[in-house]
Design a protein around this motif. Sequence first.
Motif, PDB file in Angstrom:
ATOM      1  N   LYS A   6       0.748  -1.281  -0.104  1.00  0.00           N
ATOM      2  CA  LYS A   6      -0.021  -0.076  -0.112  1.00  0.00           C
ATOM      3  C   LYS A   6       0.919   1.391   0.056  1.00  0.00           C
ATOM      4  O   LYS A   6       0.210   2.384  -0.006  1.00  0.00           O
ATOM      5  CB  LYS A   6      -0.945   0.088   0.989  1.00  0.00           C
ATOM      6  N   GLN A   7       2.204   0.970   0.142  1.00  0.00           N
ATOM      7  CA  GLN A   7       3.075   2.528   0.014  1.00  0.00           C
ATOM      8  C   GLN A   7       3.312   2.599  -1.260  1.00  0.00           C
ATOM      9  O   GLN A   7       2.961   2.215  -2.130  1.00  0.00           O
ATOM     10  CB  GLN A   7       4.431   1.897   1.119  1.00  0.00           C
ATOM     11  N   ASP A   8       4.084   4.082  -1.565  1.00  0.00           N
ATOM     12  CA  ASP A   8       4.515   4.337  -2.841  1.00  0.00           C
ATOM     13  C   ASP A   8       5.279   3.344  -3.470  1.00  0.00           C
ATOM     14  O   ASP A   8       5.706   3.188  -4.721  1.00  0.00           O
ATOM     15  CB  ASP A   8       5.116   5.740  -2.749  1.00  0.00           C
ATOM     16  N   ALA A   9       6.028   2.560  -2.508  1.00  0.00           N
ATOM     17  CA  ALA A   9       6.859   1.533  -2.893  1.00  0.00           C
ATOM     18  C   ALA A   9       7.093   0.469  -1.941  1.00  0.00           C
ATOM     19  O   ALA A   9       6.941   0.844  -0.622  1.00  0.00           O
ATOM     20  CB  ALA A   9       8.392   2.008  -3.383  1.00  0.00           C
ATOM     21  N   TRP A  27       9.266  -0.911   0.096  1.00  0.00           N
ATOM     22  CA  TRP A  27      10.531  -0.484   0.940  1.00  0.00           C
ATOM     23  C   TRP A  27      11.417  -1.813   1.672  1.00  0.00           C
ATOM     24  O   TRP A  27      12.348  -1.606   2.019  1.00  0.00           O
ATOM     25  CB  TRP A  27      10.646   0.417   1.681  1.00  0.00           C
TER      26      TRP A  27
END
Length: 235
Positions: free
Chosen positions: A105-108, A110
Amino acid sequence: MPRTARSSRHQPVLPRLSSSGLAAGLILLFLSGCSGPPLQPWHTEALTAEFTAAKAAEVRTFEGYRRLEDRLFAELDKKVVAATPTGPTYTLVRYSRGSAADPEKQDANWNRSFELPAEAPAGGVLLLHGMSDSPYSLRTLGRRLNQQGYWVIGLRLPGHGTAPSGLLDVQWEDMAAAVRLGAAHLASKVGSRPIHFVGYSTGAPLALDFSLDALEGKAAPVPAGLVLISPAIGL
């Protein structure tokens, strides 16, 4: 009444424990400490697509390392994420798809290795995270250095970023072999410009190990600088 007699009257009388009784008590204490919820898939599933030093002969580049990492995370999805329930009860469980802790759900994601290129780079930076950690912890530092013109690689060390079970078999030699791939790739991108290592906790001795080998001509390139954060090093 003498002081000693009066004082002894108020002291508790402790029962004598036989050796067999003491042993039984210790066993009960141990068993109660070991009891708990059953192990979950992320504790037990063995992921076979992880990089190891033994695979270095076939995985020779950072691009190859990341392709293998793609297979590893696909395996994680199949064996762990697909087997983990969803819903309100699992809203903070990382392996529950769509939960608040789902890294997708994060932008990438990580938890995976990342690369931040730069035009006409001022130099290169290799970020090495700590034990039971992932590239996530150094992402903000990596972004800031990239904004300053550095080509940055955040390396996911073998056994990390997937599931706790990944740490059962990983050896330091596996992580050291991955560091060599990341350093060689970074050198190919920045040429003769300086390369710096940032090692956090366990990443620090890995950076130091590489540097000592590089100074002896056993690895390349020789880092221009080391930044060791909370280094896990005994002197």
